[in-house]
Design a protein around this motif. Structure first.
Motif, PDB file in Angstrom:
ATOM      1  N   TYR A 117      18.204  -5.511  25.571  1.00  0.00           N
ATOM      2  CA  TYR A 117      16.897  -4.633  25.297  1.00  0.00           C
ATOM      3  C   TYR A 117      17.466  -3.698  24.244  1.00  0.00           C
ATOM      4  CZ  TYR A 117      13.578  -0.746  25.277  1.00  0.00           C
ATOM      5  OH  TYR A 117      12.838   0.382  24.995  1.00  0.00           O
ATOM      6  N   SER A 118      18.591  -3.093  24.544  1.00  0.00           N
ATOM      7  CA  SER A 118      19.333  -2.186  23.496  1.00  0.00           C
ATOM      8  C   SER A 118      20.720  -2.285  23.434  1.00  0.00           C
ATOM      9  CB  SER A 118      19.211  -0.791  24.463  1.00  0.00           C
ATOM     10  OG  SER A 118      19.872   0.032  23.821  1.00  0.00           O
ATOM     11  N   PRO A 119      21.279  -1.709  22.285  1.00  0.00           N
ATOM     12  CA  PRO A 119      22.791  -1.980  22.217  1.00  0.00           C
ATOM     13  C   PRO A 119      23.631  -1.096  23.191  1.00  0.00           C
ATOM     14  CG  PRO A 119      21.741  -0.968  20.149  1.00  0.00           C
ATOM     15  CD  PRO A 119      20.661  -1.229  21.128  1.00  0.00           C
ATOM     16  N   LEU A 120      22.836  -0.180  23.916  1.00  0.00           N
ATOM     17  CA  LEU A 120      23.339   0.409  25.255  1.00  0.00           C
ATOM     18  C   LEU A 120      23.919  -0.482  26.311  1.00  0.00           C
ATOM     19  CD1 LEU A 120      21.840   3.981  25.331  1.00  0.00           C
ATOM     20  CD2 LEU A 120      24.163   3.145  24.152  1.00  0.00           C
ATOM     21  N   ASP A 121      22.895  -1.521  26.504  1.00  0.00           N
ATOM     22  CA  ASP A 121      23.019  -2.565  27.451  1.00  0.00           C
ATOM     23  C   ASP A 121      24.266  -3.389  27.012  1.00  0.00           C
ATOM     24  OD1 ASP A 121      20.697  -1.903  28.148  1.00  0.00           O
ATOM     25  OD2 ASP A 121      19.354  -3.561  27.379  1.00  0.00           O
ATOM     26  N   ALA A 151      25.887   3.539  19.184  1.00  0.00           N
ATOM     27  CA  ALA A 151      26.818   2.581  20.276  1.00  0.00           C
ATOM     28  C   ALA A 151      28.114   2.453  19.868  1.00  0.00           C
ATOM     29  CB  ALA A 151      26.005   1.188  20.493  1.00  0.00           C
TER      30      ALA A 151
ATOM     31  N   ARG B  27      12.451   4.295  32.529  1.00  0.00           N
ATOM     32  CA  ARG B  27      13.790   3.478  32.147  1.00  0.00           C
ATOM     33  C   ARG B  27      14.458   4.628  31.598  1.00  0.00           C
ATOM     34  NH1 ARG B  27      14.054  -1.562  29.433  1.00  0.00           N
ATOM     35  NH2 ARG B  27      16.079  -0.948  29.248  1.00  0.00           N
ATOM     36  N   HIS B  46      12.526   3.309  20.713  1.00  0.00           N
ATOM     37  CA  HIS B  46      13.093   2.066  19.967  1.00  0.00           C
ATOM     38  C   HIS B  46      14.305   1.567  20.577  1.00  0.00           C
ATOM     39  CE1 HIS B  46      13.644  -1.158  17.177  1.00  0.00           C
ATOM     40  NE2 HIS B  46      14.615  -0.650  16.521  1.00  0.00           N
ATOM     41  N   ALA B  47      14.381   0.296  21.137  1.00  0.00           N
ATOM     42  CA  ALA B  47      15.479  -0.490  21.830  1.00  0.00           C
ATOM     43  C   ALA B  47      16.401   0.642  22.507  1.00  0.00           C
ATOM     44  CB  ALA B  47      16.329  -0.984  20.758  1.00  0.00           C
ATOM     45  N   GLY B  48      15.844   1.323  23.324  1.00  0.00           N
ATOM     46  CA  GLY B  48      16.571   2.292  24.288  1.00  0.00           C
ATOM     47  C   GLY B  48      16.899   3.468  23.495  1.00  0.00           C
ATOM     48  N   PHE B  49      16.553   3.896  22.573  1.00  0.00           N
ATOM     49  CA  PHE B  49      16.821   5.130  22.076  1.00  0.00           C
ATOM     50  C   PHE B  49      15.393   6.026  21.765  1.00  0.00           C
ATOM     51  CE2 PHE B  49      20.793   3.041  21.417  1.00  0.00           C
ATOM     52  CZ  PHE B  49      21.493   4.084  21.192  1.00  0.00           C
TER      53      PHE B  49
END
Lengths: 360, 85
Positions: A117-121, A151, B27, B46-49
């Motif tokens: 879902y995220s670059p952090l994942d 990231a 989250r 957006h996408a974890g940020f």
């Protein structure tokens, strides 16, 4: 706040905006949206059919998956085939066919492809798998680029040596200029992307108004937001003005997000990028700067990339330039469907062809 | 791909992370790009940020723009009717 947000779906407000659109309509106009999320919002809310006679809404190259070139997809597939590599990617990318394969097919063949879902994942996967190389597939416009920049910065700070990125990021103003400069296409005005503009602000679009005399309005995503943006464009066309205006004041500051812009600039340098349908555009892509070059997956892993072949009969290139409507493509709905897509515009949930397939 | 949704910060955590509530689910996200974001703020995620802080005032600003547009149409229609007469 929730109450305010709910008002952006309010039918009474929507009606008022439709009245404004009808009142200010210049009679003939082509409005192009260049954001995939706008494409879907227009399709889902039925806005295309509410436009006054003579006003046409066209979709531009706003879906990042759709504009990723076949050779870039082949490169990602080649990276997936390097032993011990884990590919971390946004979901849409897995289904896009390259010349002979896709990430989904590679996964079925046993390669390790993970949807994140995220670059952090992706960073977390790298921390959890110290013996493996984790490659994050960086696609997207300026909304996504600073996230990948952060990231990479975090990976450097943490001394994470098994993390790298395949950067296929692109910038929006470069693509818009390539389209505007195409004499085949007559665009009267642009519905500018909301969240790309959250990052870059209004300034990078000024050339549209000043050099080409084309109005642009930065627009939000709810039905009322979309209608308001279109109404503001109509007003400019009616008054014979060309300016860059913001209809999405709650999400976009005129100067954008300075922290995010600085993050992009620190980690990435611009370069020539090859766009599907548009070809190479100077300054429209991003590559890692020298300080972060160790995180470049291609130079780190040197994958064996196959010879690129374009899919037969696919007209995604013409669709991305707004020259052809999805339903005018001979493959549309007959050969090319969301279950069995030939080209990326049908693969991505934000692609014009997928939106047409679902909503028209 | 570039979709971002508003969420409320329910807890600030270390390493520039925050817990947010998005339509009832929680989250962890990064607030690296919006260092000014505080507890209780609405942010666009957006996408974890978090990519922007969206205050109630900003939402009202968009609604004010919409009202302004609708008033303009009323004026415009009134003046074109006057012209017809």
């Amino acid at each position: 706040m929730e109450e305010e947000l709910a008002r952006f779906k309010d039918p009474v407000l929507a009606r008022r905006m439709l009245d404004a659109i009808a009142a200010f309509s210049p009679g003939e106009a082509v409005l192009m949206e260049v954001c995939g999320t706008h494409t879907v919002s227009i399709a889902r809310s039925g806005i295309r059919d509410l436009m006054p006679a003579g006003v046409r809404l066209a979709s531009g190259p706003g879906c990042p998956v759709c504009v990723t070139s076949n050779s870039d997809i082949d490169t990602v597939i080649a990276l997936a085939r390097v032993p011990e590599v884990i590919i971390a990617t946004f979901g849409d990318m897995t289904r896009v066919p390259g010349s002979t394969s896709s990430l989904l097919k590679e996964q079925a063949d046993g390669r390790d492809i993970r949807i994140v879902y995220s670059p952090l994942d992706a960073l977390r996967i790298a921390q959890d798998n110290p013996g493996r190389e984790v490659v994050f597939v960086g696609v997207g416009f300026e909304t996504t680029t600073p996230l990948v920049a952060i990231a990479v910065k975090r990976a450097l700070e943490e001394g994470l040596e098994n993390f790298s990125v395949f950067a296929a990021h692109k910038n929006m103003p470069g693509a818009i200029e390539a389209i505007i400069a195409d004499p085949k296409l007559k665009v009267s005005a642009l519905i500018l992307p909301g969240h790309v503009s959250t990052i870059i602000g209004a300034e990078p679009y000024r050339f549209l108004a000043e050099k080409y005399g084309i109005p642009g309005v930065i627009t939000g995503f709810e039905p009322v937001d979309m209608l308001q943006g279109i109404a503001m464009i109509m007003r400019q066309l009616h008054e014979g003005r060309a300016a860059i205006e913001i209809a999405y004041a709650r999400g976009v500051m005129p100067e954008g997000n300075p922290v995010a812009k600085a993050a992009i600039d620190e980690v990435f340098d611009t370069c020539t990028a090859t766009w599907r349908g548009l070809g190479p555009i100077e300054g429209s892509g991003y590559r890692l700067r020298e300080r972060y070059a160790g995180f470049d997956a291609v130079s780190k892993l040197r994958p064996q990339v196959e010879q690129t072949r374009e899919p037969k009969g696919c007209r995604c290139g013409d669709i991305l330039r707004g020259i052809m409507r999805p339903d005018e493509c001979p493959l549309f709905r007959r050969v090319c469907t969301p279950e069995n897509p030939v080209g990326p515009c049908m693969v991505s949930s934000e692609g014009s062809c997928a939106a047409y397939f679902r909503y028209y | 791909m570039c979709l971002a949704i508003p969420a409320r910060i329910t807890e600030l955590k270390e390493n520039n992370m925050a817990e947010v509530s998005i339509m009832g689910t929680t989250r962890d996200i990064s607030i690296d790009l919006t260092p000014q974001a505080g507890l209780g703020d609405y942010v666009l995620v957006h996408a974890g940020f978090s990519i922007e802080v969206v205050g109630e005032a900003y939402a009202k600003e968009t609604l004010a723009l919409i009202d302004e547009m609708s008033e303009l149409v009323d004026d415009f229609e009134a003046s074109s009717q006057a012209a017809v007469r």
